[in-house]
Design a protein around this motif. Structure first.
Motif, PDB file in Angstrom:
ATOM      1  N   LEU A   1      -7.414  -3.598   5.894  1.00 36.53           N
ATOM      2  CA  LEU A   1      -7.001  -2.208   5.705  1.00 36.53           C
ATOM      3  C   LEU A   1      -6.843  -1.459   7.022  1.00 36.53           C
ATOM      4  O   LEU A   1      -6.115  -0.460   7.083  1.00 36.53           O
ATOM      5  N   LYS A   2      -7.497  -1.915   8.073  1.00 35.11           N
ATOM      6  CA  LYS A   2      -7.368  -1.236   9.367  1.00 35.11           C
ATOM      7  C   LYS A   2      -6.056  -1.578  10.052  1.00 35.11           C
ATOM      8  O   LYS A   2      -5.382  -0.708  10.602  1.00 35.11           O
ATOM      9  N   THR A   3      -5.688  -2.856  10.026  1.00 32.00           N
ATOM     10  CA  THR A   3      -4.477  -3.294  10.731  1.00 32.00           C
ATOM     11  C   THR A   3      -3.262  -3.416   9.814  1.00 32.00           C
ATOM     12  O   THR A   3      -2.139  -3.550  10.294  1.00 32.00           O
ATOM     13  N   LEU A   4      -3.500  -3.390   8.487  1.00 34.43           N
ATOM     14  CA  LEU A   4      -2.449  -3.617   7.495  1.00 34.43           C
ATOM     15  C   LEU A   4      -1.732  -4.935   7.754  1.00 34.43           C
ATOM     16  O   LEU A   4      -0.503  -5.045   7.718  1.00 34.43           O
ATOM     17  N   LYS A   5      -2.548  -5.958   8.013  1.00 35.01           N
ATOM     18  CA  LYS A   5      -2.037  -7.312   8.192  1.00 35.01           C
ATOM     19  C   LYS A   5      -2.815  -8.271   7.292  1.00 35.01           C
ATOM     20  O   LYS A   5      -3.995  -8.053   7.025  1.00 35.01           O
TER      21      LYS A   5
ATOM     22  N   LEU B   1     -11.612  -4.989   3.769  1.00 31.49           N
ATOM     23  CA  LEU B   1     -10.602  -5.904   3.253  1.00 31.49           C
ATOM     24  C   LEU B   1     -10.306  -5.585   1.802  1.00 31.49           C
ATOM     25  O   LEU B   1     -11.173  -5.118   1.064  1.00 31.49           O
ATOM     26  N   VAL B   2      -9.080  -5.845   1.387  1.00 30.07           N
ATOM     27  CA  VAL B   2      -8.749  -5.753  -0.030  1.00 30.07           C
ATOM     28  C   VAL B   2      -8.146  -7.086  -0.449  1.00 30.07           C
ATOM     29  O   VAL B   2      -7.263  -7.630   0.230  1.00 30.07           O
ATOM     30  N   ILE B   3      -8.677  -7.643  -1.532  1.00 31.80           N
ATOM     31  CA  ILE B   3      -8.205  -8.939  -2.024  1.00 31.80           C
ATOM     32  C   ILE B   3      -7.179  -8.667  -3.107  1.00 31.80           C
ATOM     33  O   ILE B   3      -7.474  -8.019  -4.117  1.00 31.80           O
ATOM     34  N   ILE B   4      -5.965  -9.155  -2.899  1.00 31.28           N
ATOM     35  CA  ILE B   4      -4.841  -8.862  -3.781  1.00 31.28           C
ATOM     36  C   ILE B   4      -4.507 -10.113  -4.598  1.00 31.28           C
ATOM     37  O   ILE B   4      -4.077 -11.133  -4.035  1.00 31.28           O
ATOM     38  N   PRO B   5      -4.699 -10.069  -5.922  1.00 29.48           N
ATOM     39  CA  PRO B   5      -4.449 -11.236  -6.783  1.00 29.48           C
ATOM     40  C   PRO B   5      -2.985 -11.298  -7.212  1.00 29.48           C
ATOM     41  O   PRO B   5      -2.529 -10.511  -8.041  1.00 29.48           O
ATOM     42  N   LEU B   6      -2.247 -12.220  -6.662  1.00 30.37           N
ATOM     43  CA  LEU B   6      -0.806 -12.267  -6.892  1.00 30.37           C
ATOM     44  C   LEU B   6      -0.442 -13.026  -8.164  1.00 30.37           C
ATOM     45  O   LEU B   6      -1.279 -13.688  -8.787  1.00 30.37           O
ATOM     46  N   LEU B   7       0.824 -12.927  -8.524  1.00 33.59           N
ATOM     47  CA  LEU B   7       1.289 -13.480  -9.795  1.00 33.59           C
ATOM     48  C   LEU B   7       1.646 -14.960  -9.712  1.00 33.59           C
ATOM     49  O   LEU B   7       1.977 -15.569 -10.720  1.00 33.59           O
ATOM     50  N   ASN B   8       1.590 -15.529  -8.497  1.00 39.11           N
ATOM     51  CA  ASN B   8       1.896 -16.948  -8.315  1.00 39.11           C
ATOM     52  C   ASN B   8       0.657 -17.775  -7.997  1.00 39.11           C
ATOM     53  O   ASN B   8       0.748 -18.836  -7.387  1.00 39.11           O
ATOM     54  N   GLY B   9      -0.519 -17.281  -8.389  1.00 40.14           N
ATOM     55  CA  GLY B   9      -1.745 -18.055  -8.226  1.00 40.14           C
ATOM     56  C   GLY B   9      -2.365 -17.984  -6.852  1.00 40.14           C
ATOM     57  O   GLY B   9      -3.202 -18.828  -6.512  1.00 40.14           O
ATOM     58  N   LYS B  10      -2.016 -16.979  -6.074  1.00 41.22           N
ATOM     59  CA  LYS B  10      -2.504 -16.868  -4.697  1.00 41.22           C
ATOM     60  C   LYS B  10      -3.247 -15.556  -4.493  1.00 41.22           C
ATOM     61  O   LYS B  10      -2.910 -14.537  -5.089  1.00 41.22           O
ATOM     62  N   LEU B  11      -4.276 -15.603  -3.640  1.00 45.44           N
ATOM     63  CA  LEU B  11      -4.977 -14.406  -3.200  1.00 45.44           C
ATOM     64  C   LEU B  11      -4.534 -14.074  -1.785  1.00 45.44           C
ATOM     65  O   LEU B  11      -4.603 -14.935  -0.898  1.00 45.44           O
ATOM     66  N   SER B  12      -4.073 -12.855  -1.577  1.00 41.53           N
ATOM     67  CA  SER B  12      -3.756 -12.386  -0.229  1.00 41.53           C
ATOM     68  C   SER B  12      -4.824 -11.378   0.180  1.00 41.53           C
ATOM     69  O   SER B  12      -5.090 -10.423  -0.544  1.00 41.53           O
ATOM     70  N   ILE B  13      -5.423 -11.598   1.344  1.00 41.44           N
ATOM     71  CA  ILE B  13      -6.497 -10.724   1.826  1.00 41.44           C
ATOM     72  C   ILE B  13      -5.931  -9.831   2.924  1.00 41.44           C
ATOM     73  O   ILE B  13      -5.533 -10.307   3.987  1.00 41.44           O
ATOM     74  N   LEU B  14      -5.879  -8.545   2.635  1.00 40.07           N
ATOM     75  CA  LEU B  14      -5.260  -7.570   3.523  1.00 40.07           C
ATOM     76  C   LEU B  14      -6.319  -6.791   4.280  1.00 40.07           C
ATOM     77  O   LEU B  14      -7.251  -6.240   3.677  1.00 40.07           O
TER      78      LEU B  14
ATOM     79  N   VAL C   1       0.855  -1.187   0.000  1.00 42.74           N
ATOM     80  CA  VAL C   1       0.000   0.000   0.000  1.00 42.74           C
ATOM     81  C   VAL C   1       0.893   1.240   0.000  1.00 42.74           C
ATOM     82  O   VAL C   1       1.784   1.380   0.847  1.00 42.74           O
ATOM     83  N   TYR C   2       0.644   2.124  -0.956  1.00 47.24           N
ATOM     84  CA  TYR C   2       1.336   3.417  -1.022  1.00 47.24           C
ATOM     85  C   TYR C   2       0.353   4.503  -0.614  1.00 47.24           C
ATOM     86  O   TYR C   2      -0.772   4.562  -1.138  1.00 47.24           O
ATOM     87  N   ASP C   3       0.776   5.375   0.313  1.00 44.54           N
ATOM     88  CA  ASP C   3      -0.073   6.461   0.807  1.00 44.54           C
ATOM     89  C   ASP C   3       0.391   7.773   0.172  1.00 44.54           C
ATOM     90  O   ASP C   3       1.489   8.254   0.445  1.00 44.54           O
TER      91      ASP C   3
ATOM     92  N   TYR D   1       2.902  -0.143   3.644  1.00 44.32           N
ATOM     93  CA  TYR D   1       2.893  -1.596   3.823  1.00 44.32           C
ATOM     94  C   TYR D   1       3.497  -2.227   2.581  1.00 44.32           C
ATOM     95  O   TYR D   1       3.181  -1.837   1.446  1.00 44.32           O
ATOM     96  N   ASN D   2       4.375  -3.224   2.775  1.00 45.16           N
ATOM     97  CA  ASN D   2       4.953  -3.944   1.642  1.00 45.16           C
ATOM     98  C   ASN D   2       5.169  -5.393   2.040  1.00 45.16           C
ATOM     99  O   ASN D   2       5.513  -5.702   3.180  1.00 45.16           O
ATOM    100  N   ASN D   3       4.956  -6.285   1.080  1.00 45.92           N
ATOM    101  CA  ASN D   3       5.120  -7.706   1.325  1.00 45.92           C
ATOM    102  C   ASN D   3       5.776  -8.322   0.096  1.00 45.92           C
ATOM    103  O   ASN D   3       5.482  -7.930  -1.037  1.00 45.92           O
TER     104      ASN D   3
END
Length: 333
Positions: free
Chosen positions: A178-182, A163-176, A130-132, A140-142
């Motif tokens: 937004l309140k805790t940035l975890k 929540l924000v669902i992030i579709p990654l390039l290796n076939g995985k969804l990461s659910i972030l 996440v860029y502010d 936040y960076n992962n």
């Protein structure tokens, strides 16, 4: 020595026979058709838009009033914010005539704005975060697993409540969160080693629908359902899901990924597909455009020039290789 030469000759013959045996879709009585042609061609595209050589941008619903230059390409549009980026890690967000800029270590290939200032991003090396803009920094960076090949139809993140669902390039969804940035959850769509990025991500009723080029999943509080095929395209139309597979089949699925209807077009290789005004359109790479009703009981095939480059559908018009086809003029018998 003679037996070795004979064996090698036999292997070479098999190889050459295999190379020449590729089969093509050959419809009966295709309708010869013409398209509008111009010098304006698609130079880059993703799940949500296409950038033309003239600098204009097409989304699935409209032509944006942009004139992109200097290597910038369209990424996404959400809540009035347009995201564009180049291959050097430069990113611009345009809203209400104002432009804000950010710089990343690698090229940004997917992203979405959350609120006024937060950009949820995915970089070419599969880093995400996440860029502010109000702080002009990454908050936040992962680092996800690196990948070496991707399908160009990269899906953008989507927001559901906090929540924000992030579709990654290796076939995985990461659910972030937004309140805790975890990261609150991770979901694997598929685990293939080649061309395994998320190419489709939408919400359908109470399910999250996601796809790679190898599999579609539906995830809900009832669990995960899977639909495994080699996939050319996935389209959501109202509450129905259409999957176009690489073996020439078109499937109509419900929320649980149960097949409602299917139709096979033998040896068809779909370049692009859509559902528009209750009609299904699928363009074979040889230029045959299939037009069908939604349960595949009726269809017609139109013949256009062969597909050589990128293709995209925007607001009822199909674009490829300088061709533009008005889908409103095409029906089925």
């Amino acid at each position: 020595m003679y037996s070795k030469i004979l064996l090698l000759s036999f292997i070479a013959l098999l190889f050459l026979s295999g190379c020449g045996s590729k089969q093509y879709y050959t419809p009966e009585n295709p309708i010869a058709s013409s398209s509008f042609t111009s010098s304006d061609e698609i130079i880059s595209f993703s799940r949500d838009g296409a950038t033309m050589s003239s600098g204009k941008v097409l989304t699935s619903t409209e032509e944006l009033k942009l004139n992109l230059k200097d290597g910038y390409s369209f990424i996404n549009k959400r809540v009035g914010s347009i995201i564009v980026a180049d291959r050097e890690g430069n990113c611009r967000v345009i809203r209400d005539g104002k432009t804000r800029e950010a710089k990343f270590a690698k090229a940004l290939i997917a992203g979405t704005m959350v609120g006024d200032d937060a950009l949820v991003y995915i970089l070419k090396d599969n880093n995400f975060g996440v860029y502010d803009f109000s702080k002009k920094s990454i908050i936040y960076n992962n680092k996800a697993e690196k990948v070496f090949s991707i399908d160009t139809r990269v899906a953008n993140p989507i927001q559901i409540d906090n929540l924000v669902i992030i579709p990654l390039l290796n076939g995985k969804l990461s659910i972030l969160d937004l309140k805790t940035l975890k990261i609150s959850k991770e979901i694997f769509v598929s685990t293939e080693s080649f061309l395994n990025n998320i190419i489709f991500l939408k919400r359908l009723k109470n399910s999250l629908i996601s796809a790679t080029p190898h599999k579609v999943i539906a995830y809900s509080n009832k669990g995960k359902r899977e639909f495994e095929r080699e996939i050319s395209e996935v389209i959501l139309d109202n509450n129905e899901l259409f999957v176009f597979s690489k073996d020439g089949r078109i499937f109509r699925l419900d929320e649980s990924l149960t097949i409602q209807d299917e139709k096979k077009f033998k040896f068809a290789h779909f370049s692009v597909a859509t559902v528009y005004k209750d009609r299904v359109y699928a363009l074979d790479k040889q230029g045959y455009l299939i037009v069908s009703n939604k349960n595949f009981t009726k269809h017609s095939v139109y013949e256009f020039p062969e597909v050589e480059g990128y293709s995209f559908v925007s607001n009822g018009k199909l674009y490829y290789d300088g061709n533009r086809i008005d889908l409103d003029t095409l029906g089925y018998n």
